[in-house]
Design a protein around this motif. Structure first.
Motif, PDB file in Angstrom:
ATOM      1  N   UNK A 199       0.780  -1.228   0.000  1.00 13.57           N
ATOM      2  CA  UNK A 199       0.000   0.000   0.000  1.00 13.57           C
ATOM      3  C   UNK A 199       0.807   1.271   0.000  1.00 13.57           C
ATOM      4  N   UNK A 200       2.051   1.221   0.452  1.00 11.88           N
ATOM      5  CA  UNK A 200       2.856   2.435   0.571  1.00 11.88           C
ATOM      6  C   UNK A 200       3.853   2.583  -0.571  1.00 11.88           C
ATOM      7  N   UNK A 201       3.597   1.901  -1.677  1.00 13.02           N
ATOM      8  CA  UNK A 201       4.475   2.085  -2.833  1.00 13.02           C
ATOM      9  C   UNK A 201       3.663   1.942  -4.111  1.00 13.02           C
ATOM     10  N   UNK A 202       4.108   2.639  -5.133  1.00 15.88           N
ATOM     11  CA  UNK A 202       3.401   2.626  -6.401  1.00 15.88           C
ATOM     12  C   UNK A 202       3.594   1.287  -7.110  1.00 15.88           C
ATOM     13  N   UNK A 203       2.560   0.849  -7.802  1.00 18.06           N
ATOM     14  CA  UNK A 203       2.624  -0.376  -8.594  1.00 18.06           C
ATOM     15  C   UNK A 203       1.569  -0.322  -9.683  1.00 18.06           C
ATOM     16  N   UNK A 204       1.864  -0.962 -10.800  1.00 12.95           N
ATOM     17  CA  UNK A 204       0.922  -0.972 -11.906  1.00 12.95           C
ATOM     18  C   UNK A 204       0.874   0.365 -12.616  1.00 12.95           C
ATOM     19  N   UNK A 205      -0.030   0.512 -13.545  1.00 11.31           N
ATOM     20  CA  UNK A 205      -0.150   1.765 -14.300  1.00 11.31           C
ATOM     21  C   UNK A 205      -0.658   2.908 -13.421  1.00 11.31           C
ATOM     22  N   UNK A 206      -0.254   4.124 -13.770  1.00 11.78           N
ATOM     23  CA  UNK A 206      -0.700   5.309 -13.041  1.00 11.78           C
ATOM     24  C   UNK A 206      -2.127   5.623 -13.481  1.00 11.78           C
ATOM     25  N   UNK A 207      -3.084   5.436 -12.562  1.00 13.65           N
ATOM     26  CA  UNK A 207      -4.496   5.497 -12.940  1.00 13.65           C
ATOM     27  C   UNK A 207      -5.274   6.560 -12.170  1.00 13.65           C
ATOM     28  N   UNK A 208      -4.587   7.551 -11.626  1.00 11.86           N
ATOM     29  CA  UNK A 208      -5.276   8.544 -10.807  1.00 11.86           C
ATOM     30  C   UNK A 208      -6.373   9.265 -11.592  1.00 11.86           C
ATOM     31  N   UNK A 209      -6.032   9.746 -12.764  1.00 16.87           N
ATOM     32  CA  UNK A 209      -7.005  10.523 -13.533  1.00 16.87           C
ATOM     33  C   UNK A 209      -8.141   9.636 -14.056  1.00 16.87           C
ATOM     34  N   UNK A 210      -7.801   8.395 -14.386  1.00 19.38           N
ATOM     35  CA  UNK A 210      -8.858   7.461 -14.782  1.00 19.38           C
ATOM     36  C   UNK A 210      -9.786   7.172 -13.606  1.00 19.38           C
ATOM     37  N   UNK A 211      -9.220   7.029 -12.413  1.00 20.07           N
ATOM     38  CA  UNK A 211     -10.042   6.793 -11.226  1.00 20.07           C
ATOM     39  C   UNK A 211     -10.959   7.967 -10.931  1.00 20.07           C
ATOM     40  N   UNK A 212     -10.427   9.184 -11.087  1.00 15.61           N
ATOM     41  CA  UNK A 212     -11.242  10.380 -10.853  1.00 15.61           C
ATOM     42  C   UNK A 212     -12.402  10.427 -11.846  1.00 15.61           C
ATOM     43  N   UNK A 213     -12.114  10.112 -13.100  1.00 17.11           N
ATOM     44  CA  UNK A 213     -13.176  10.110 -14.105  1.00 17.11           C
ATOM     45  C   UNK A 213     -14.240   9.068 -13.770  1.00 17.11           C
ATOM     46  N   UNK A 214     -13.814   7.894 -13.297  1.00 15.90           N
ATOM     47  CA  UNK A 214     -14.778   6.859 -12.934  1.00 15.90           C
ATOM     48  C   UNK A 214     -15.600   7.269 -11.720  1.00 15.90           C
ATOM     49  N   UNK A 215     -14.952   7.930 -10.742  1.00 10.76           N
ATOM     50  CA  UNK A 215     -15.679   8.386  -9.553  1.00 10.76           C
ATOM     51  C   UNK A 215     -16.795   9.345  -9.947  1.00 10.76           C
TER      52      UNK A 215
END
Length: 288
Positions: free
Chosen positions: A50-66
């Protein structure tokens, strides 16, 4: 010849530094986890550290889905929370300022009794009053309405007490008497003179009221059953139940990202108002 100690040198404590550092890490660790987890996809969250990045950077995709999930209900929850804060916290600050100033600067019968009642009200937790409040609003037919959240939020015993104490120290009685001699009415004196002197205390009360209303959970939980009236706290909890409950849906990334978006206004409010908050808390602590 003896050297006088430097007055600007402040004592240091290694133990205090360690304790404060531990406290800082403890306070920031959940926020760091939230920010990092918000950048992960639903698949990346499973089994990742949980305290390290992994996988594709999906912040903006997550915001759009929210913002688009369930017909964009998150935006409605955000708007509801904003309305509850503006009407509830704003009204609580205004009423606490008027009442606290009046109690501090005017004499009336039973003043000590009022002070004792206010202190007693501060000691009563809000959860203890939630059920009686629900029963009263149920009799009035106001449950499952915005008024069921706004009206109880208008009462702030702590804000009343804080303004009372602050006004007693920050608004000189001589200044009020001079304004009366010059022909100024009480309302004009309050809004043109006293309110400016009370600004740090008012902002402090507003900040506490904003945080309390924004994070309000138990009262909306028992008062509301219409999702269109939910604040962010209840809405995100409903999503969390969908993500981890029986027949769970793959929306845990939306819960995390939605939680990150929900705390941004509070962080901004603290950053903008912290100097007023600090001066408000320290008022009266130093005797001139």
């Amino acid at each position: 010849m003896t050297l006088a100690p430097r007055l600007d040198r402040q004592p240091r404590s290694a133990l205090l530094t360690v304790v404060m550092s531990i406290g800082l890490i403890y306070a920031l660790l959940p926020l760091v986890w939230l920010i990092i987890s918000s950048t992960k996809t639903q698949e990346s969250l499973i089994g990742s550290f949980g305290l390290w990045f992994s996988g594709p950077f999906a912040l903006f995709d997550n915001i759009a889905q929210v913002l688009s999930y369930d017909d964009g209900i998150y935006a409605r929850w955000f708007l509801n929370t904003f309305i509850y804060v503006v009407a509830g916290a704003g009204g609580a600050t205004f009423l606490a300022t008027l009442a606290g100033y009046g109690a501090a600067k005017y004499a009336f019968p039973g003043k000590r009794l009022v002070f004792a009642i206010v202190l007693g009200a501060i000691a009563v937790p809000g959860t203890a009053l939630a059920v009686p409040t629900f029963l009263m609003f149920s009799e009035l037919g106001l449950t499952n309405t915005m008024w069921a959240i706004i009206v109880p939020s208008l009462i702030s015993p702590f804000g009343f007490y804080l303004i009372w104490v602050y006004a007693a120290e920050s608004v000189p009685t001589e200044l009020l008497e001079a304004a009366r001699v010059d022909g100024s009415g009480e309302l004009r004196t309050f809004f043109t003179i006293s309110l400016r002197l009370l600004a740090p205390g008012v902002v402090t009360v507003a900040l506490f009221a904003i945080v309390a209303t924004w994070n309000n959970y138990f009262l909306p939980l028992i008062m509301l059953n219409d999702p269109d009236l939910f604040p962010l706290t209840i809405g995100l909890q409903q999503w969390n139940l969908q993500a981890v409950g029986v027949g769970s849906q793959p929306i845990f990334n939306l819960v995390i990202t939605g939680s990150l978006l929900a705390i941004i206004p509070i962080v901004i409010a603290f950053l903008l108002l912290q100097r007023y908050w600090q001066s408000g808390l320290s008022a009266g602590s130093v005797k001139q």
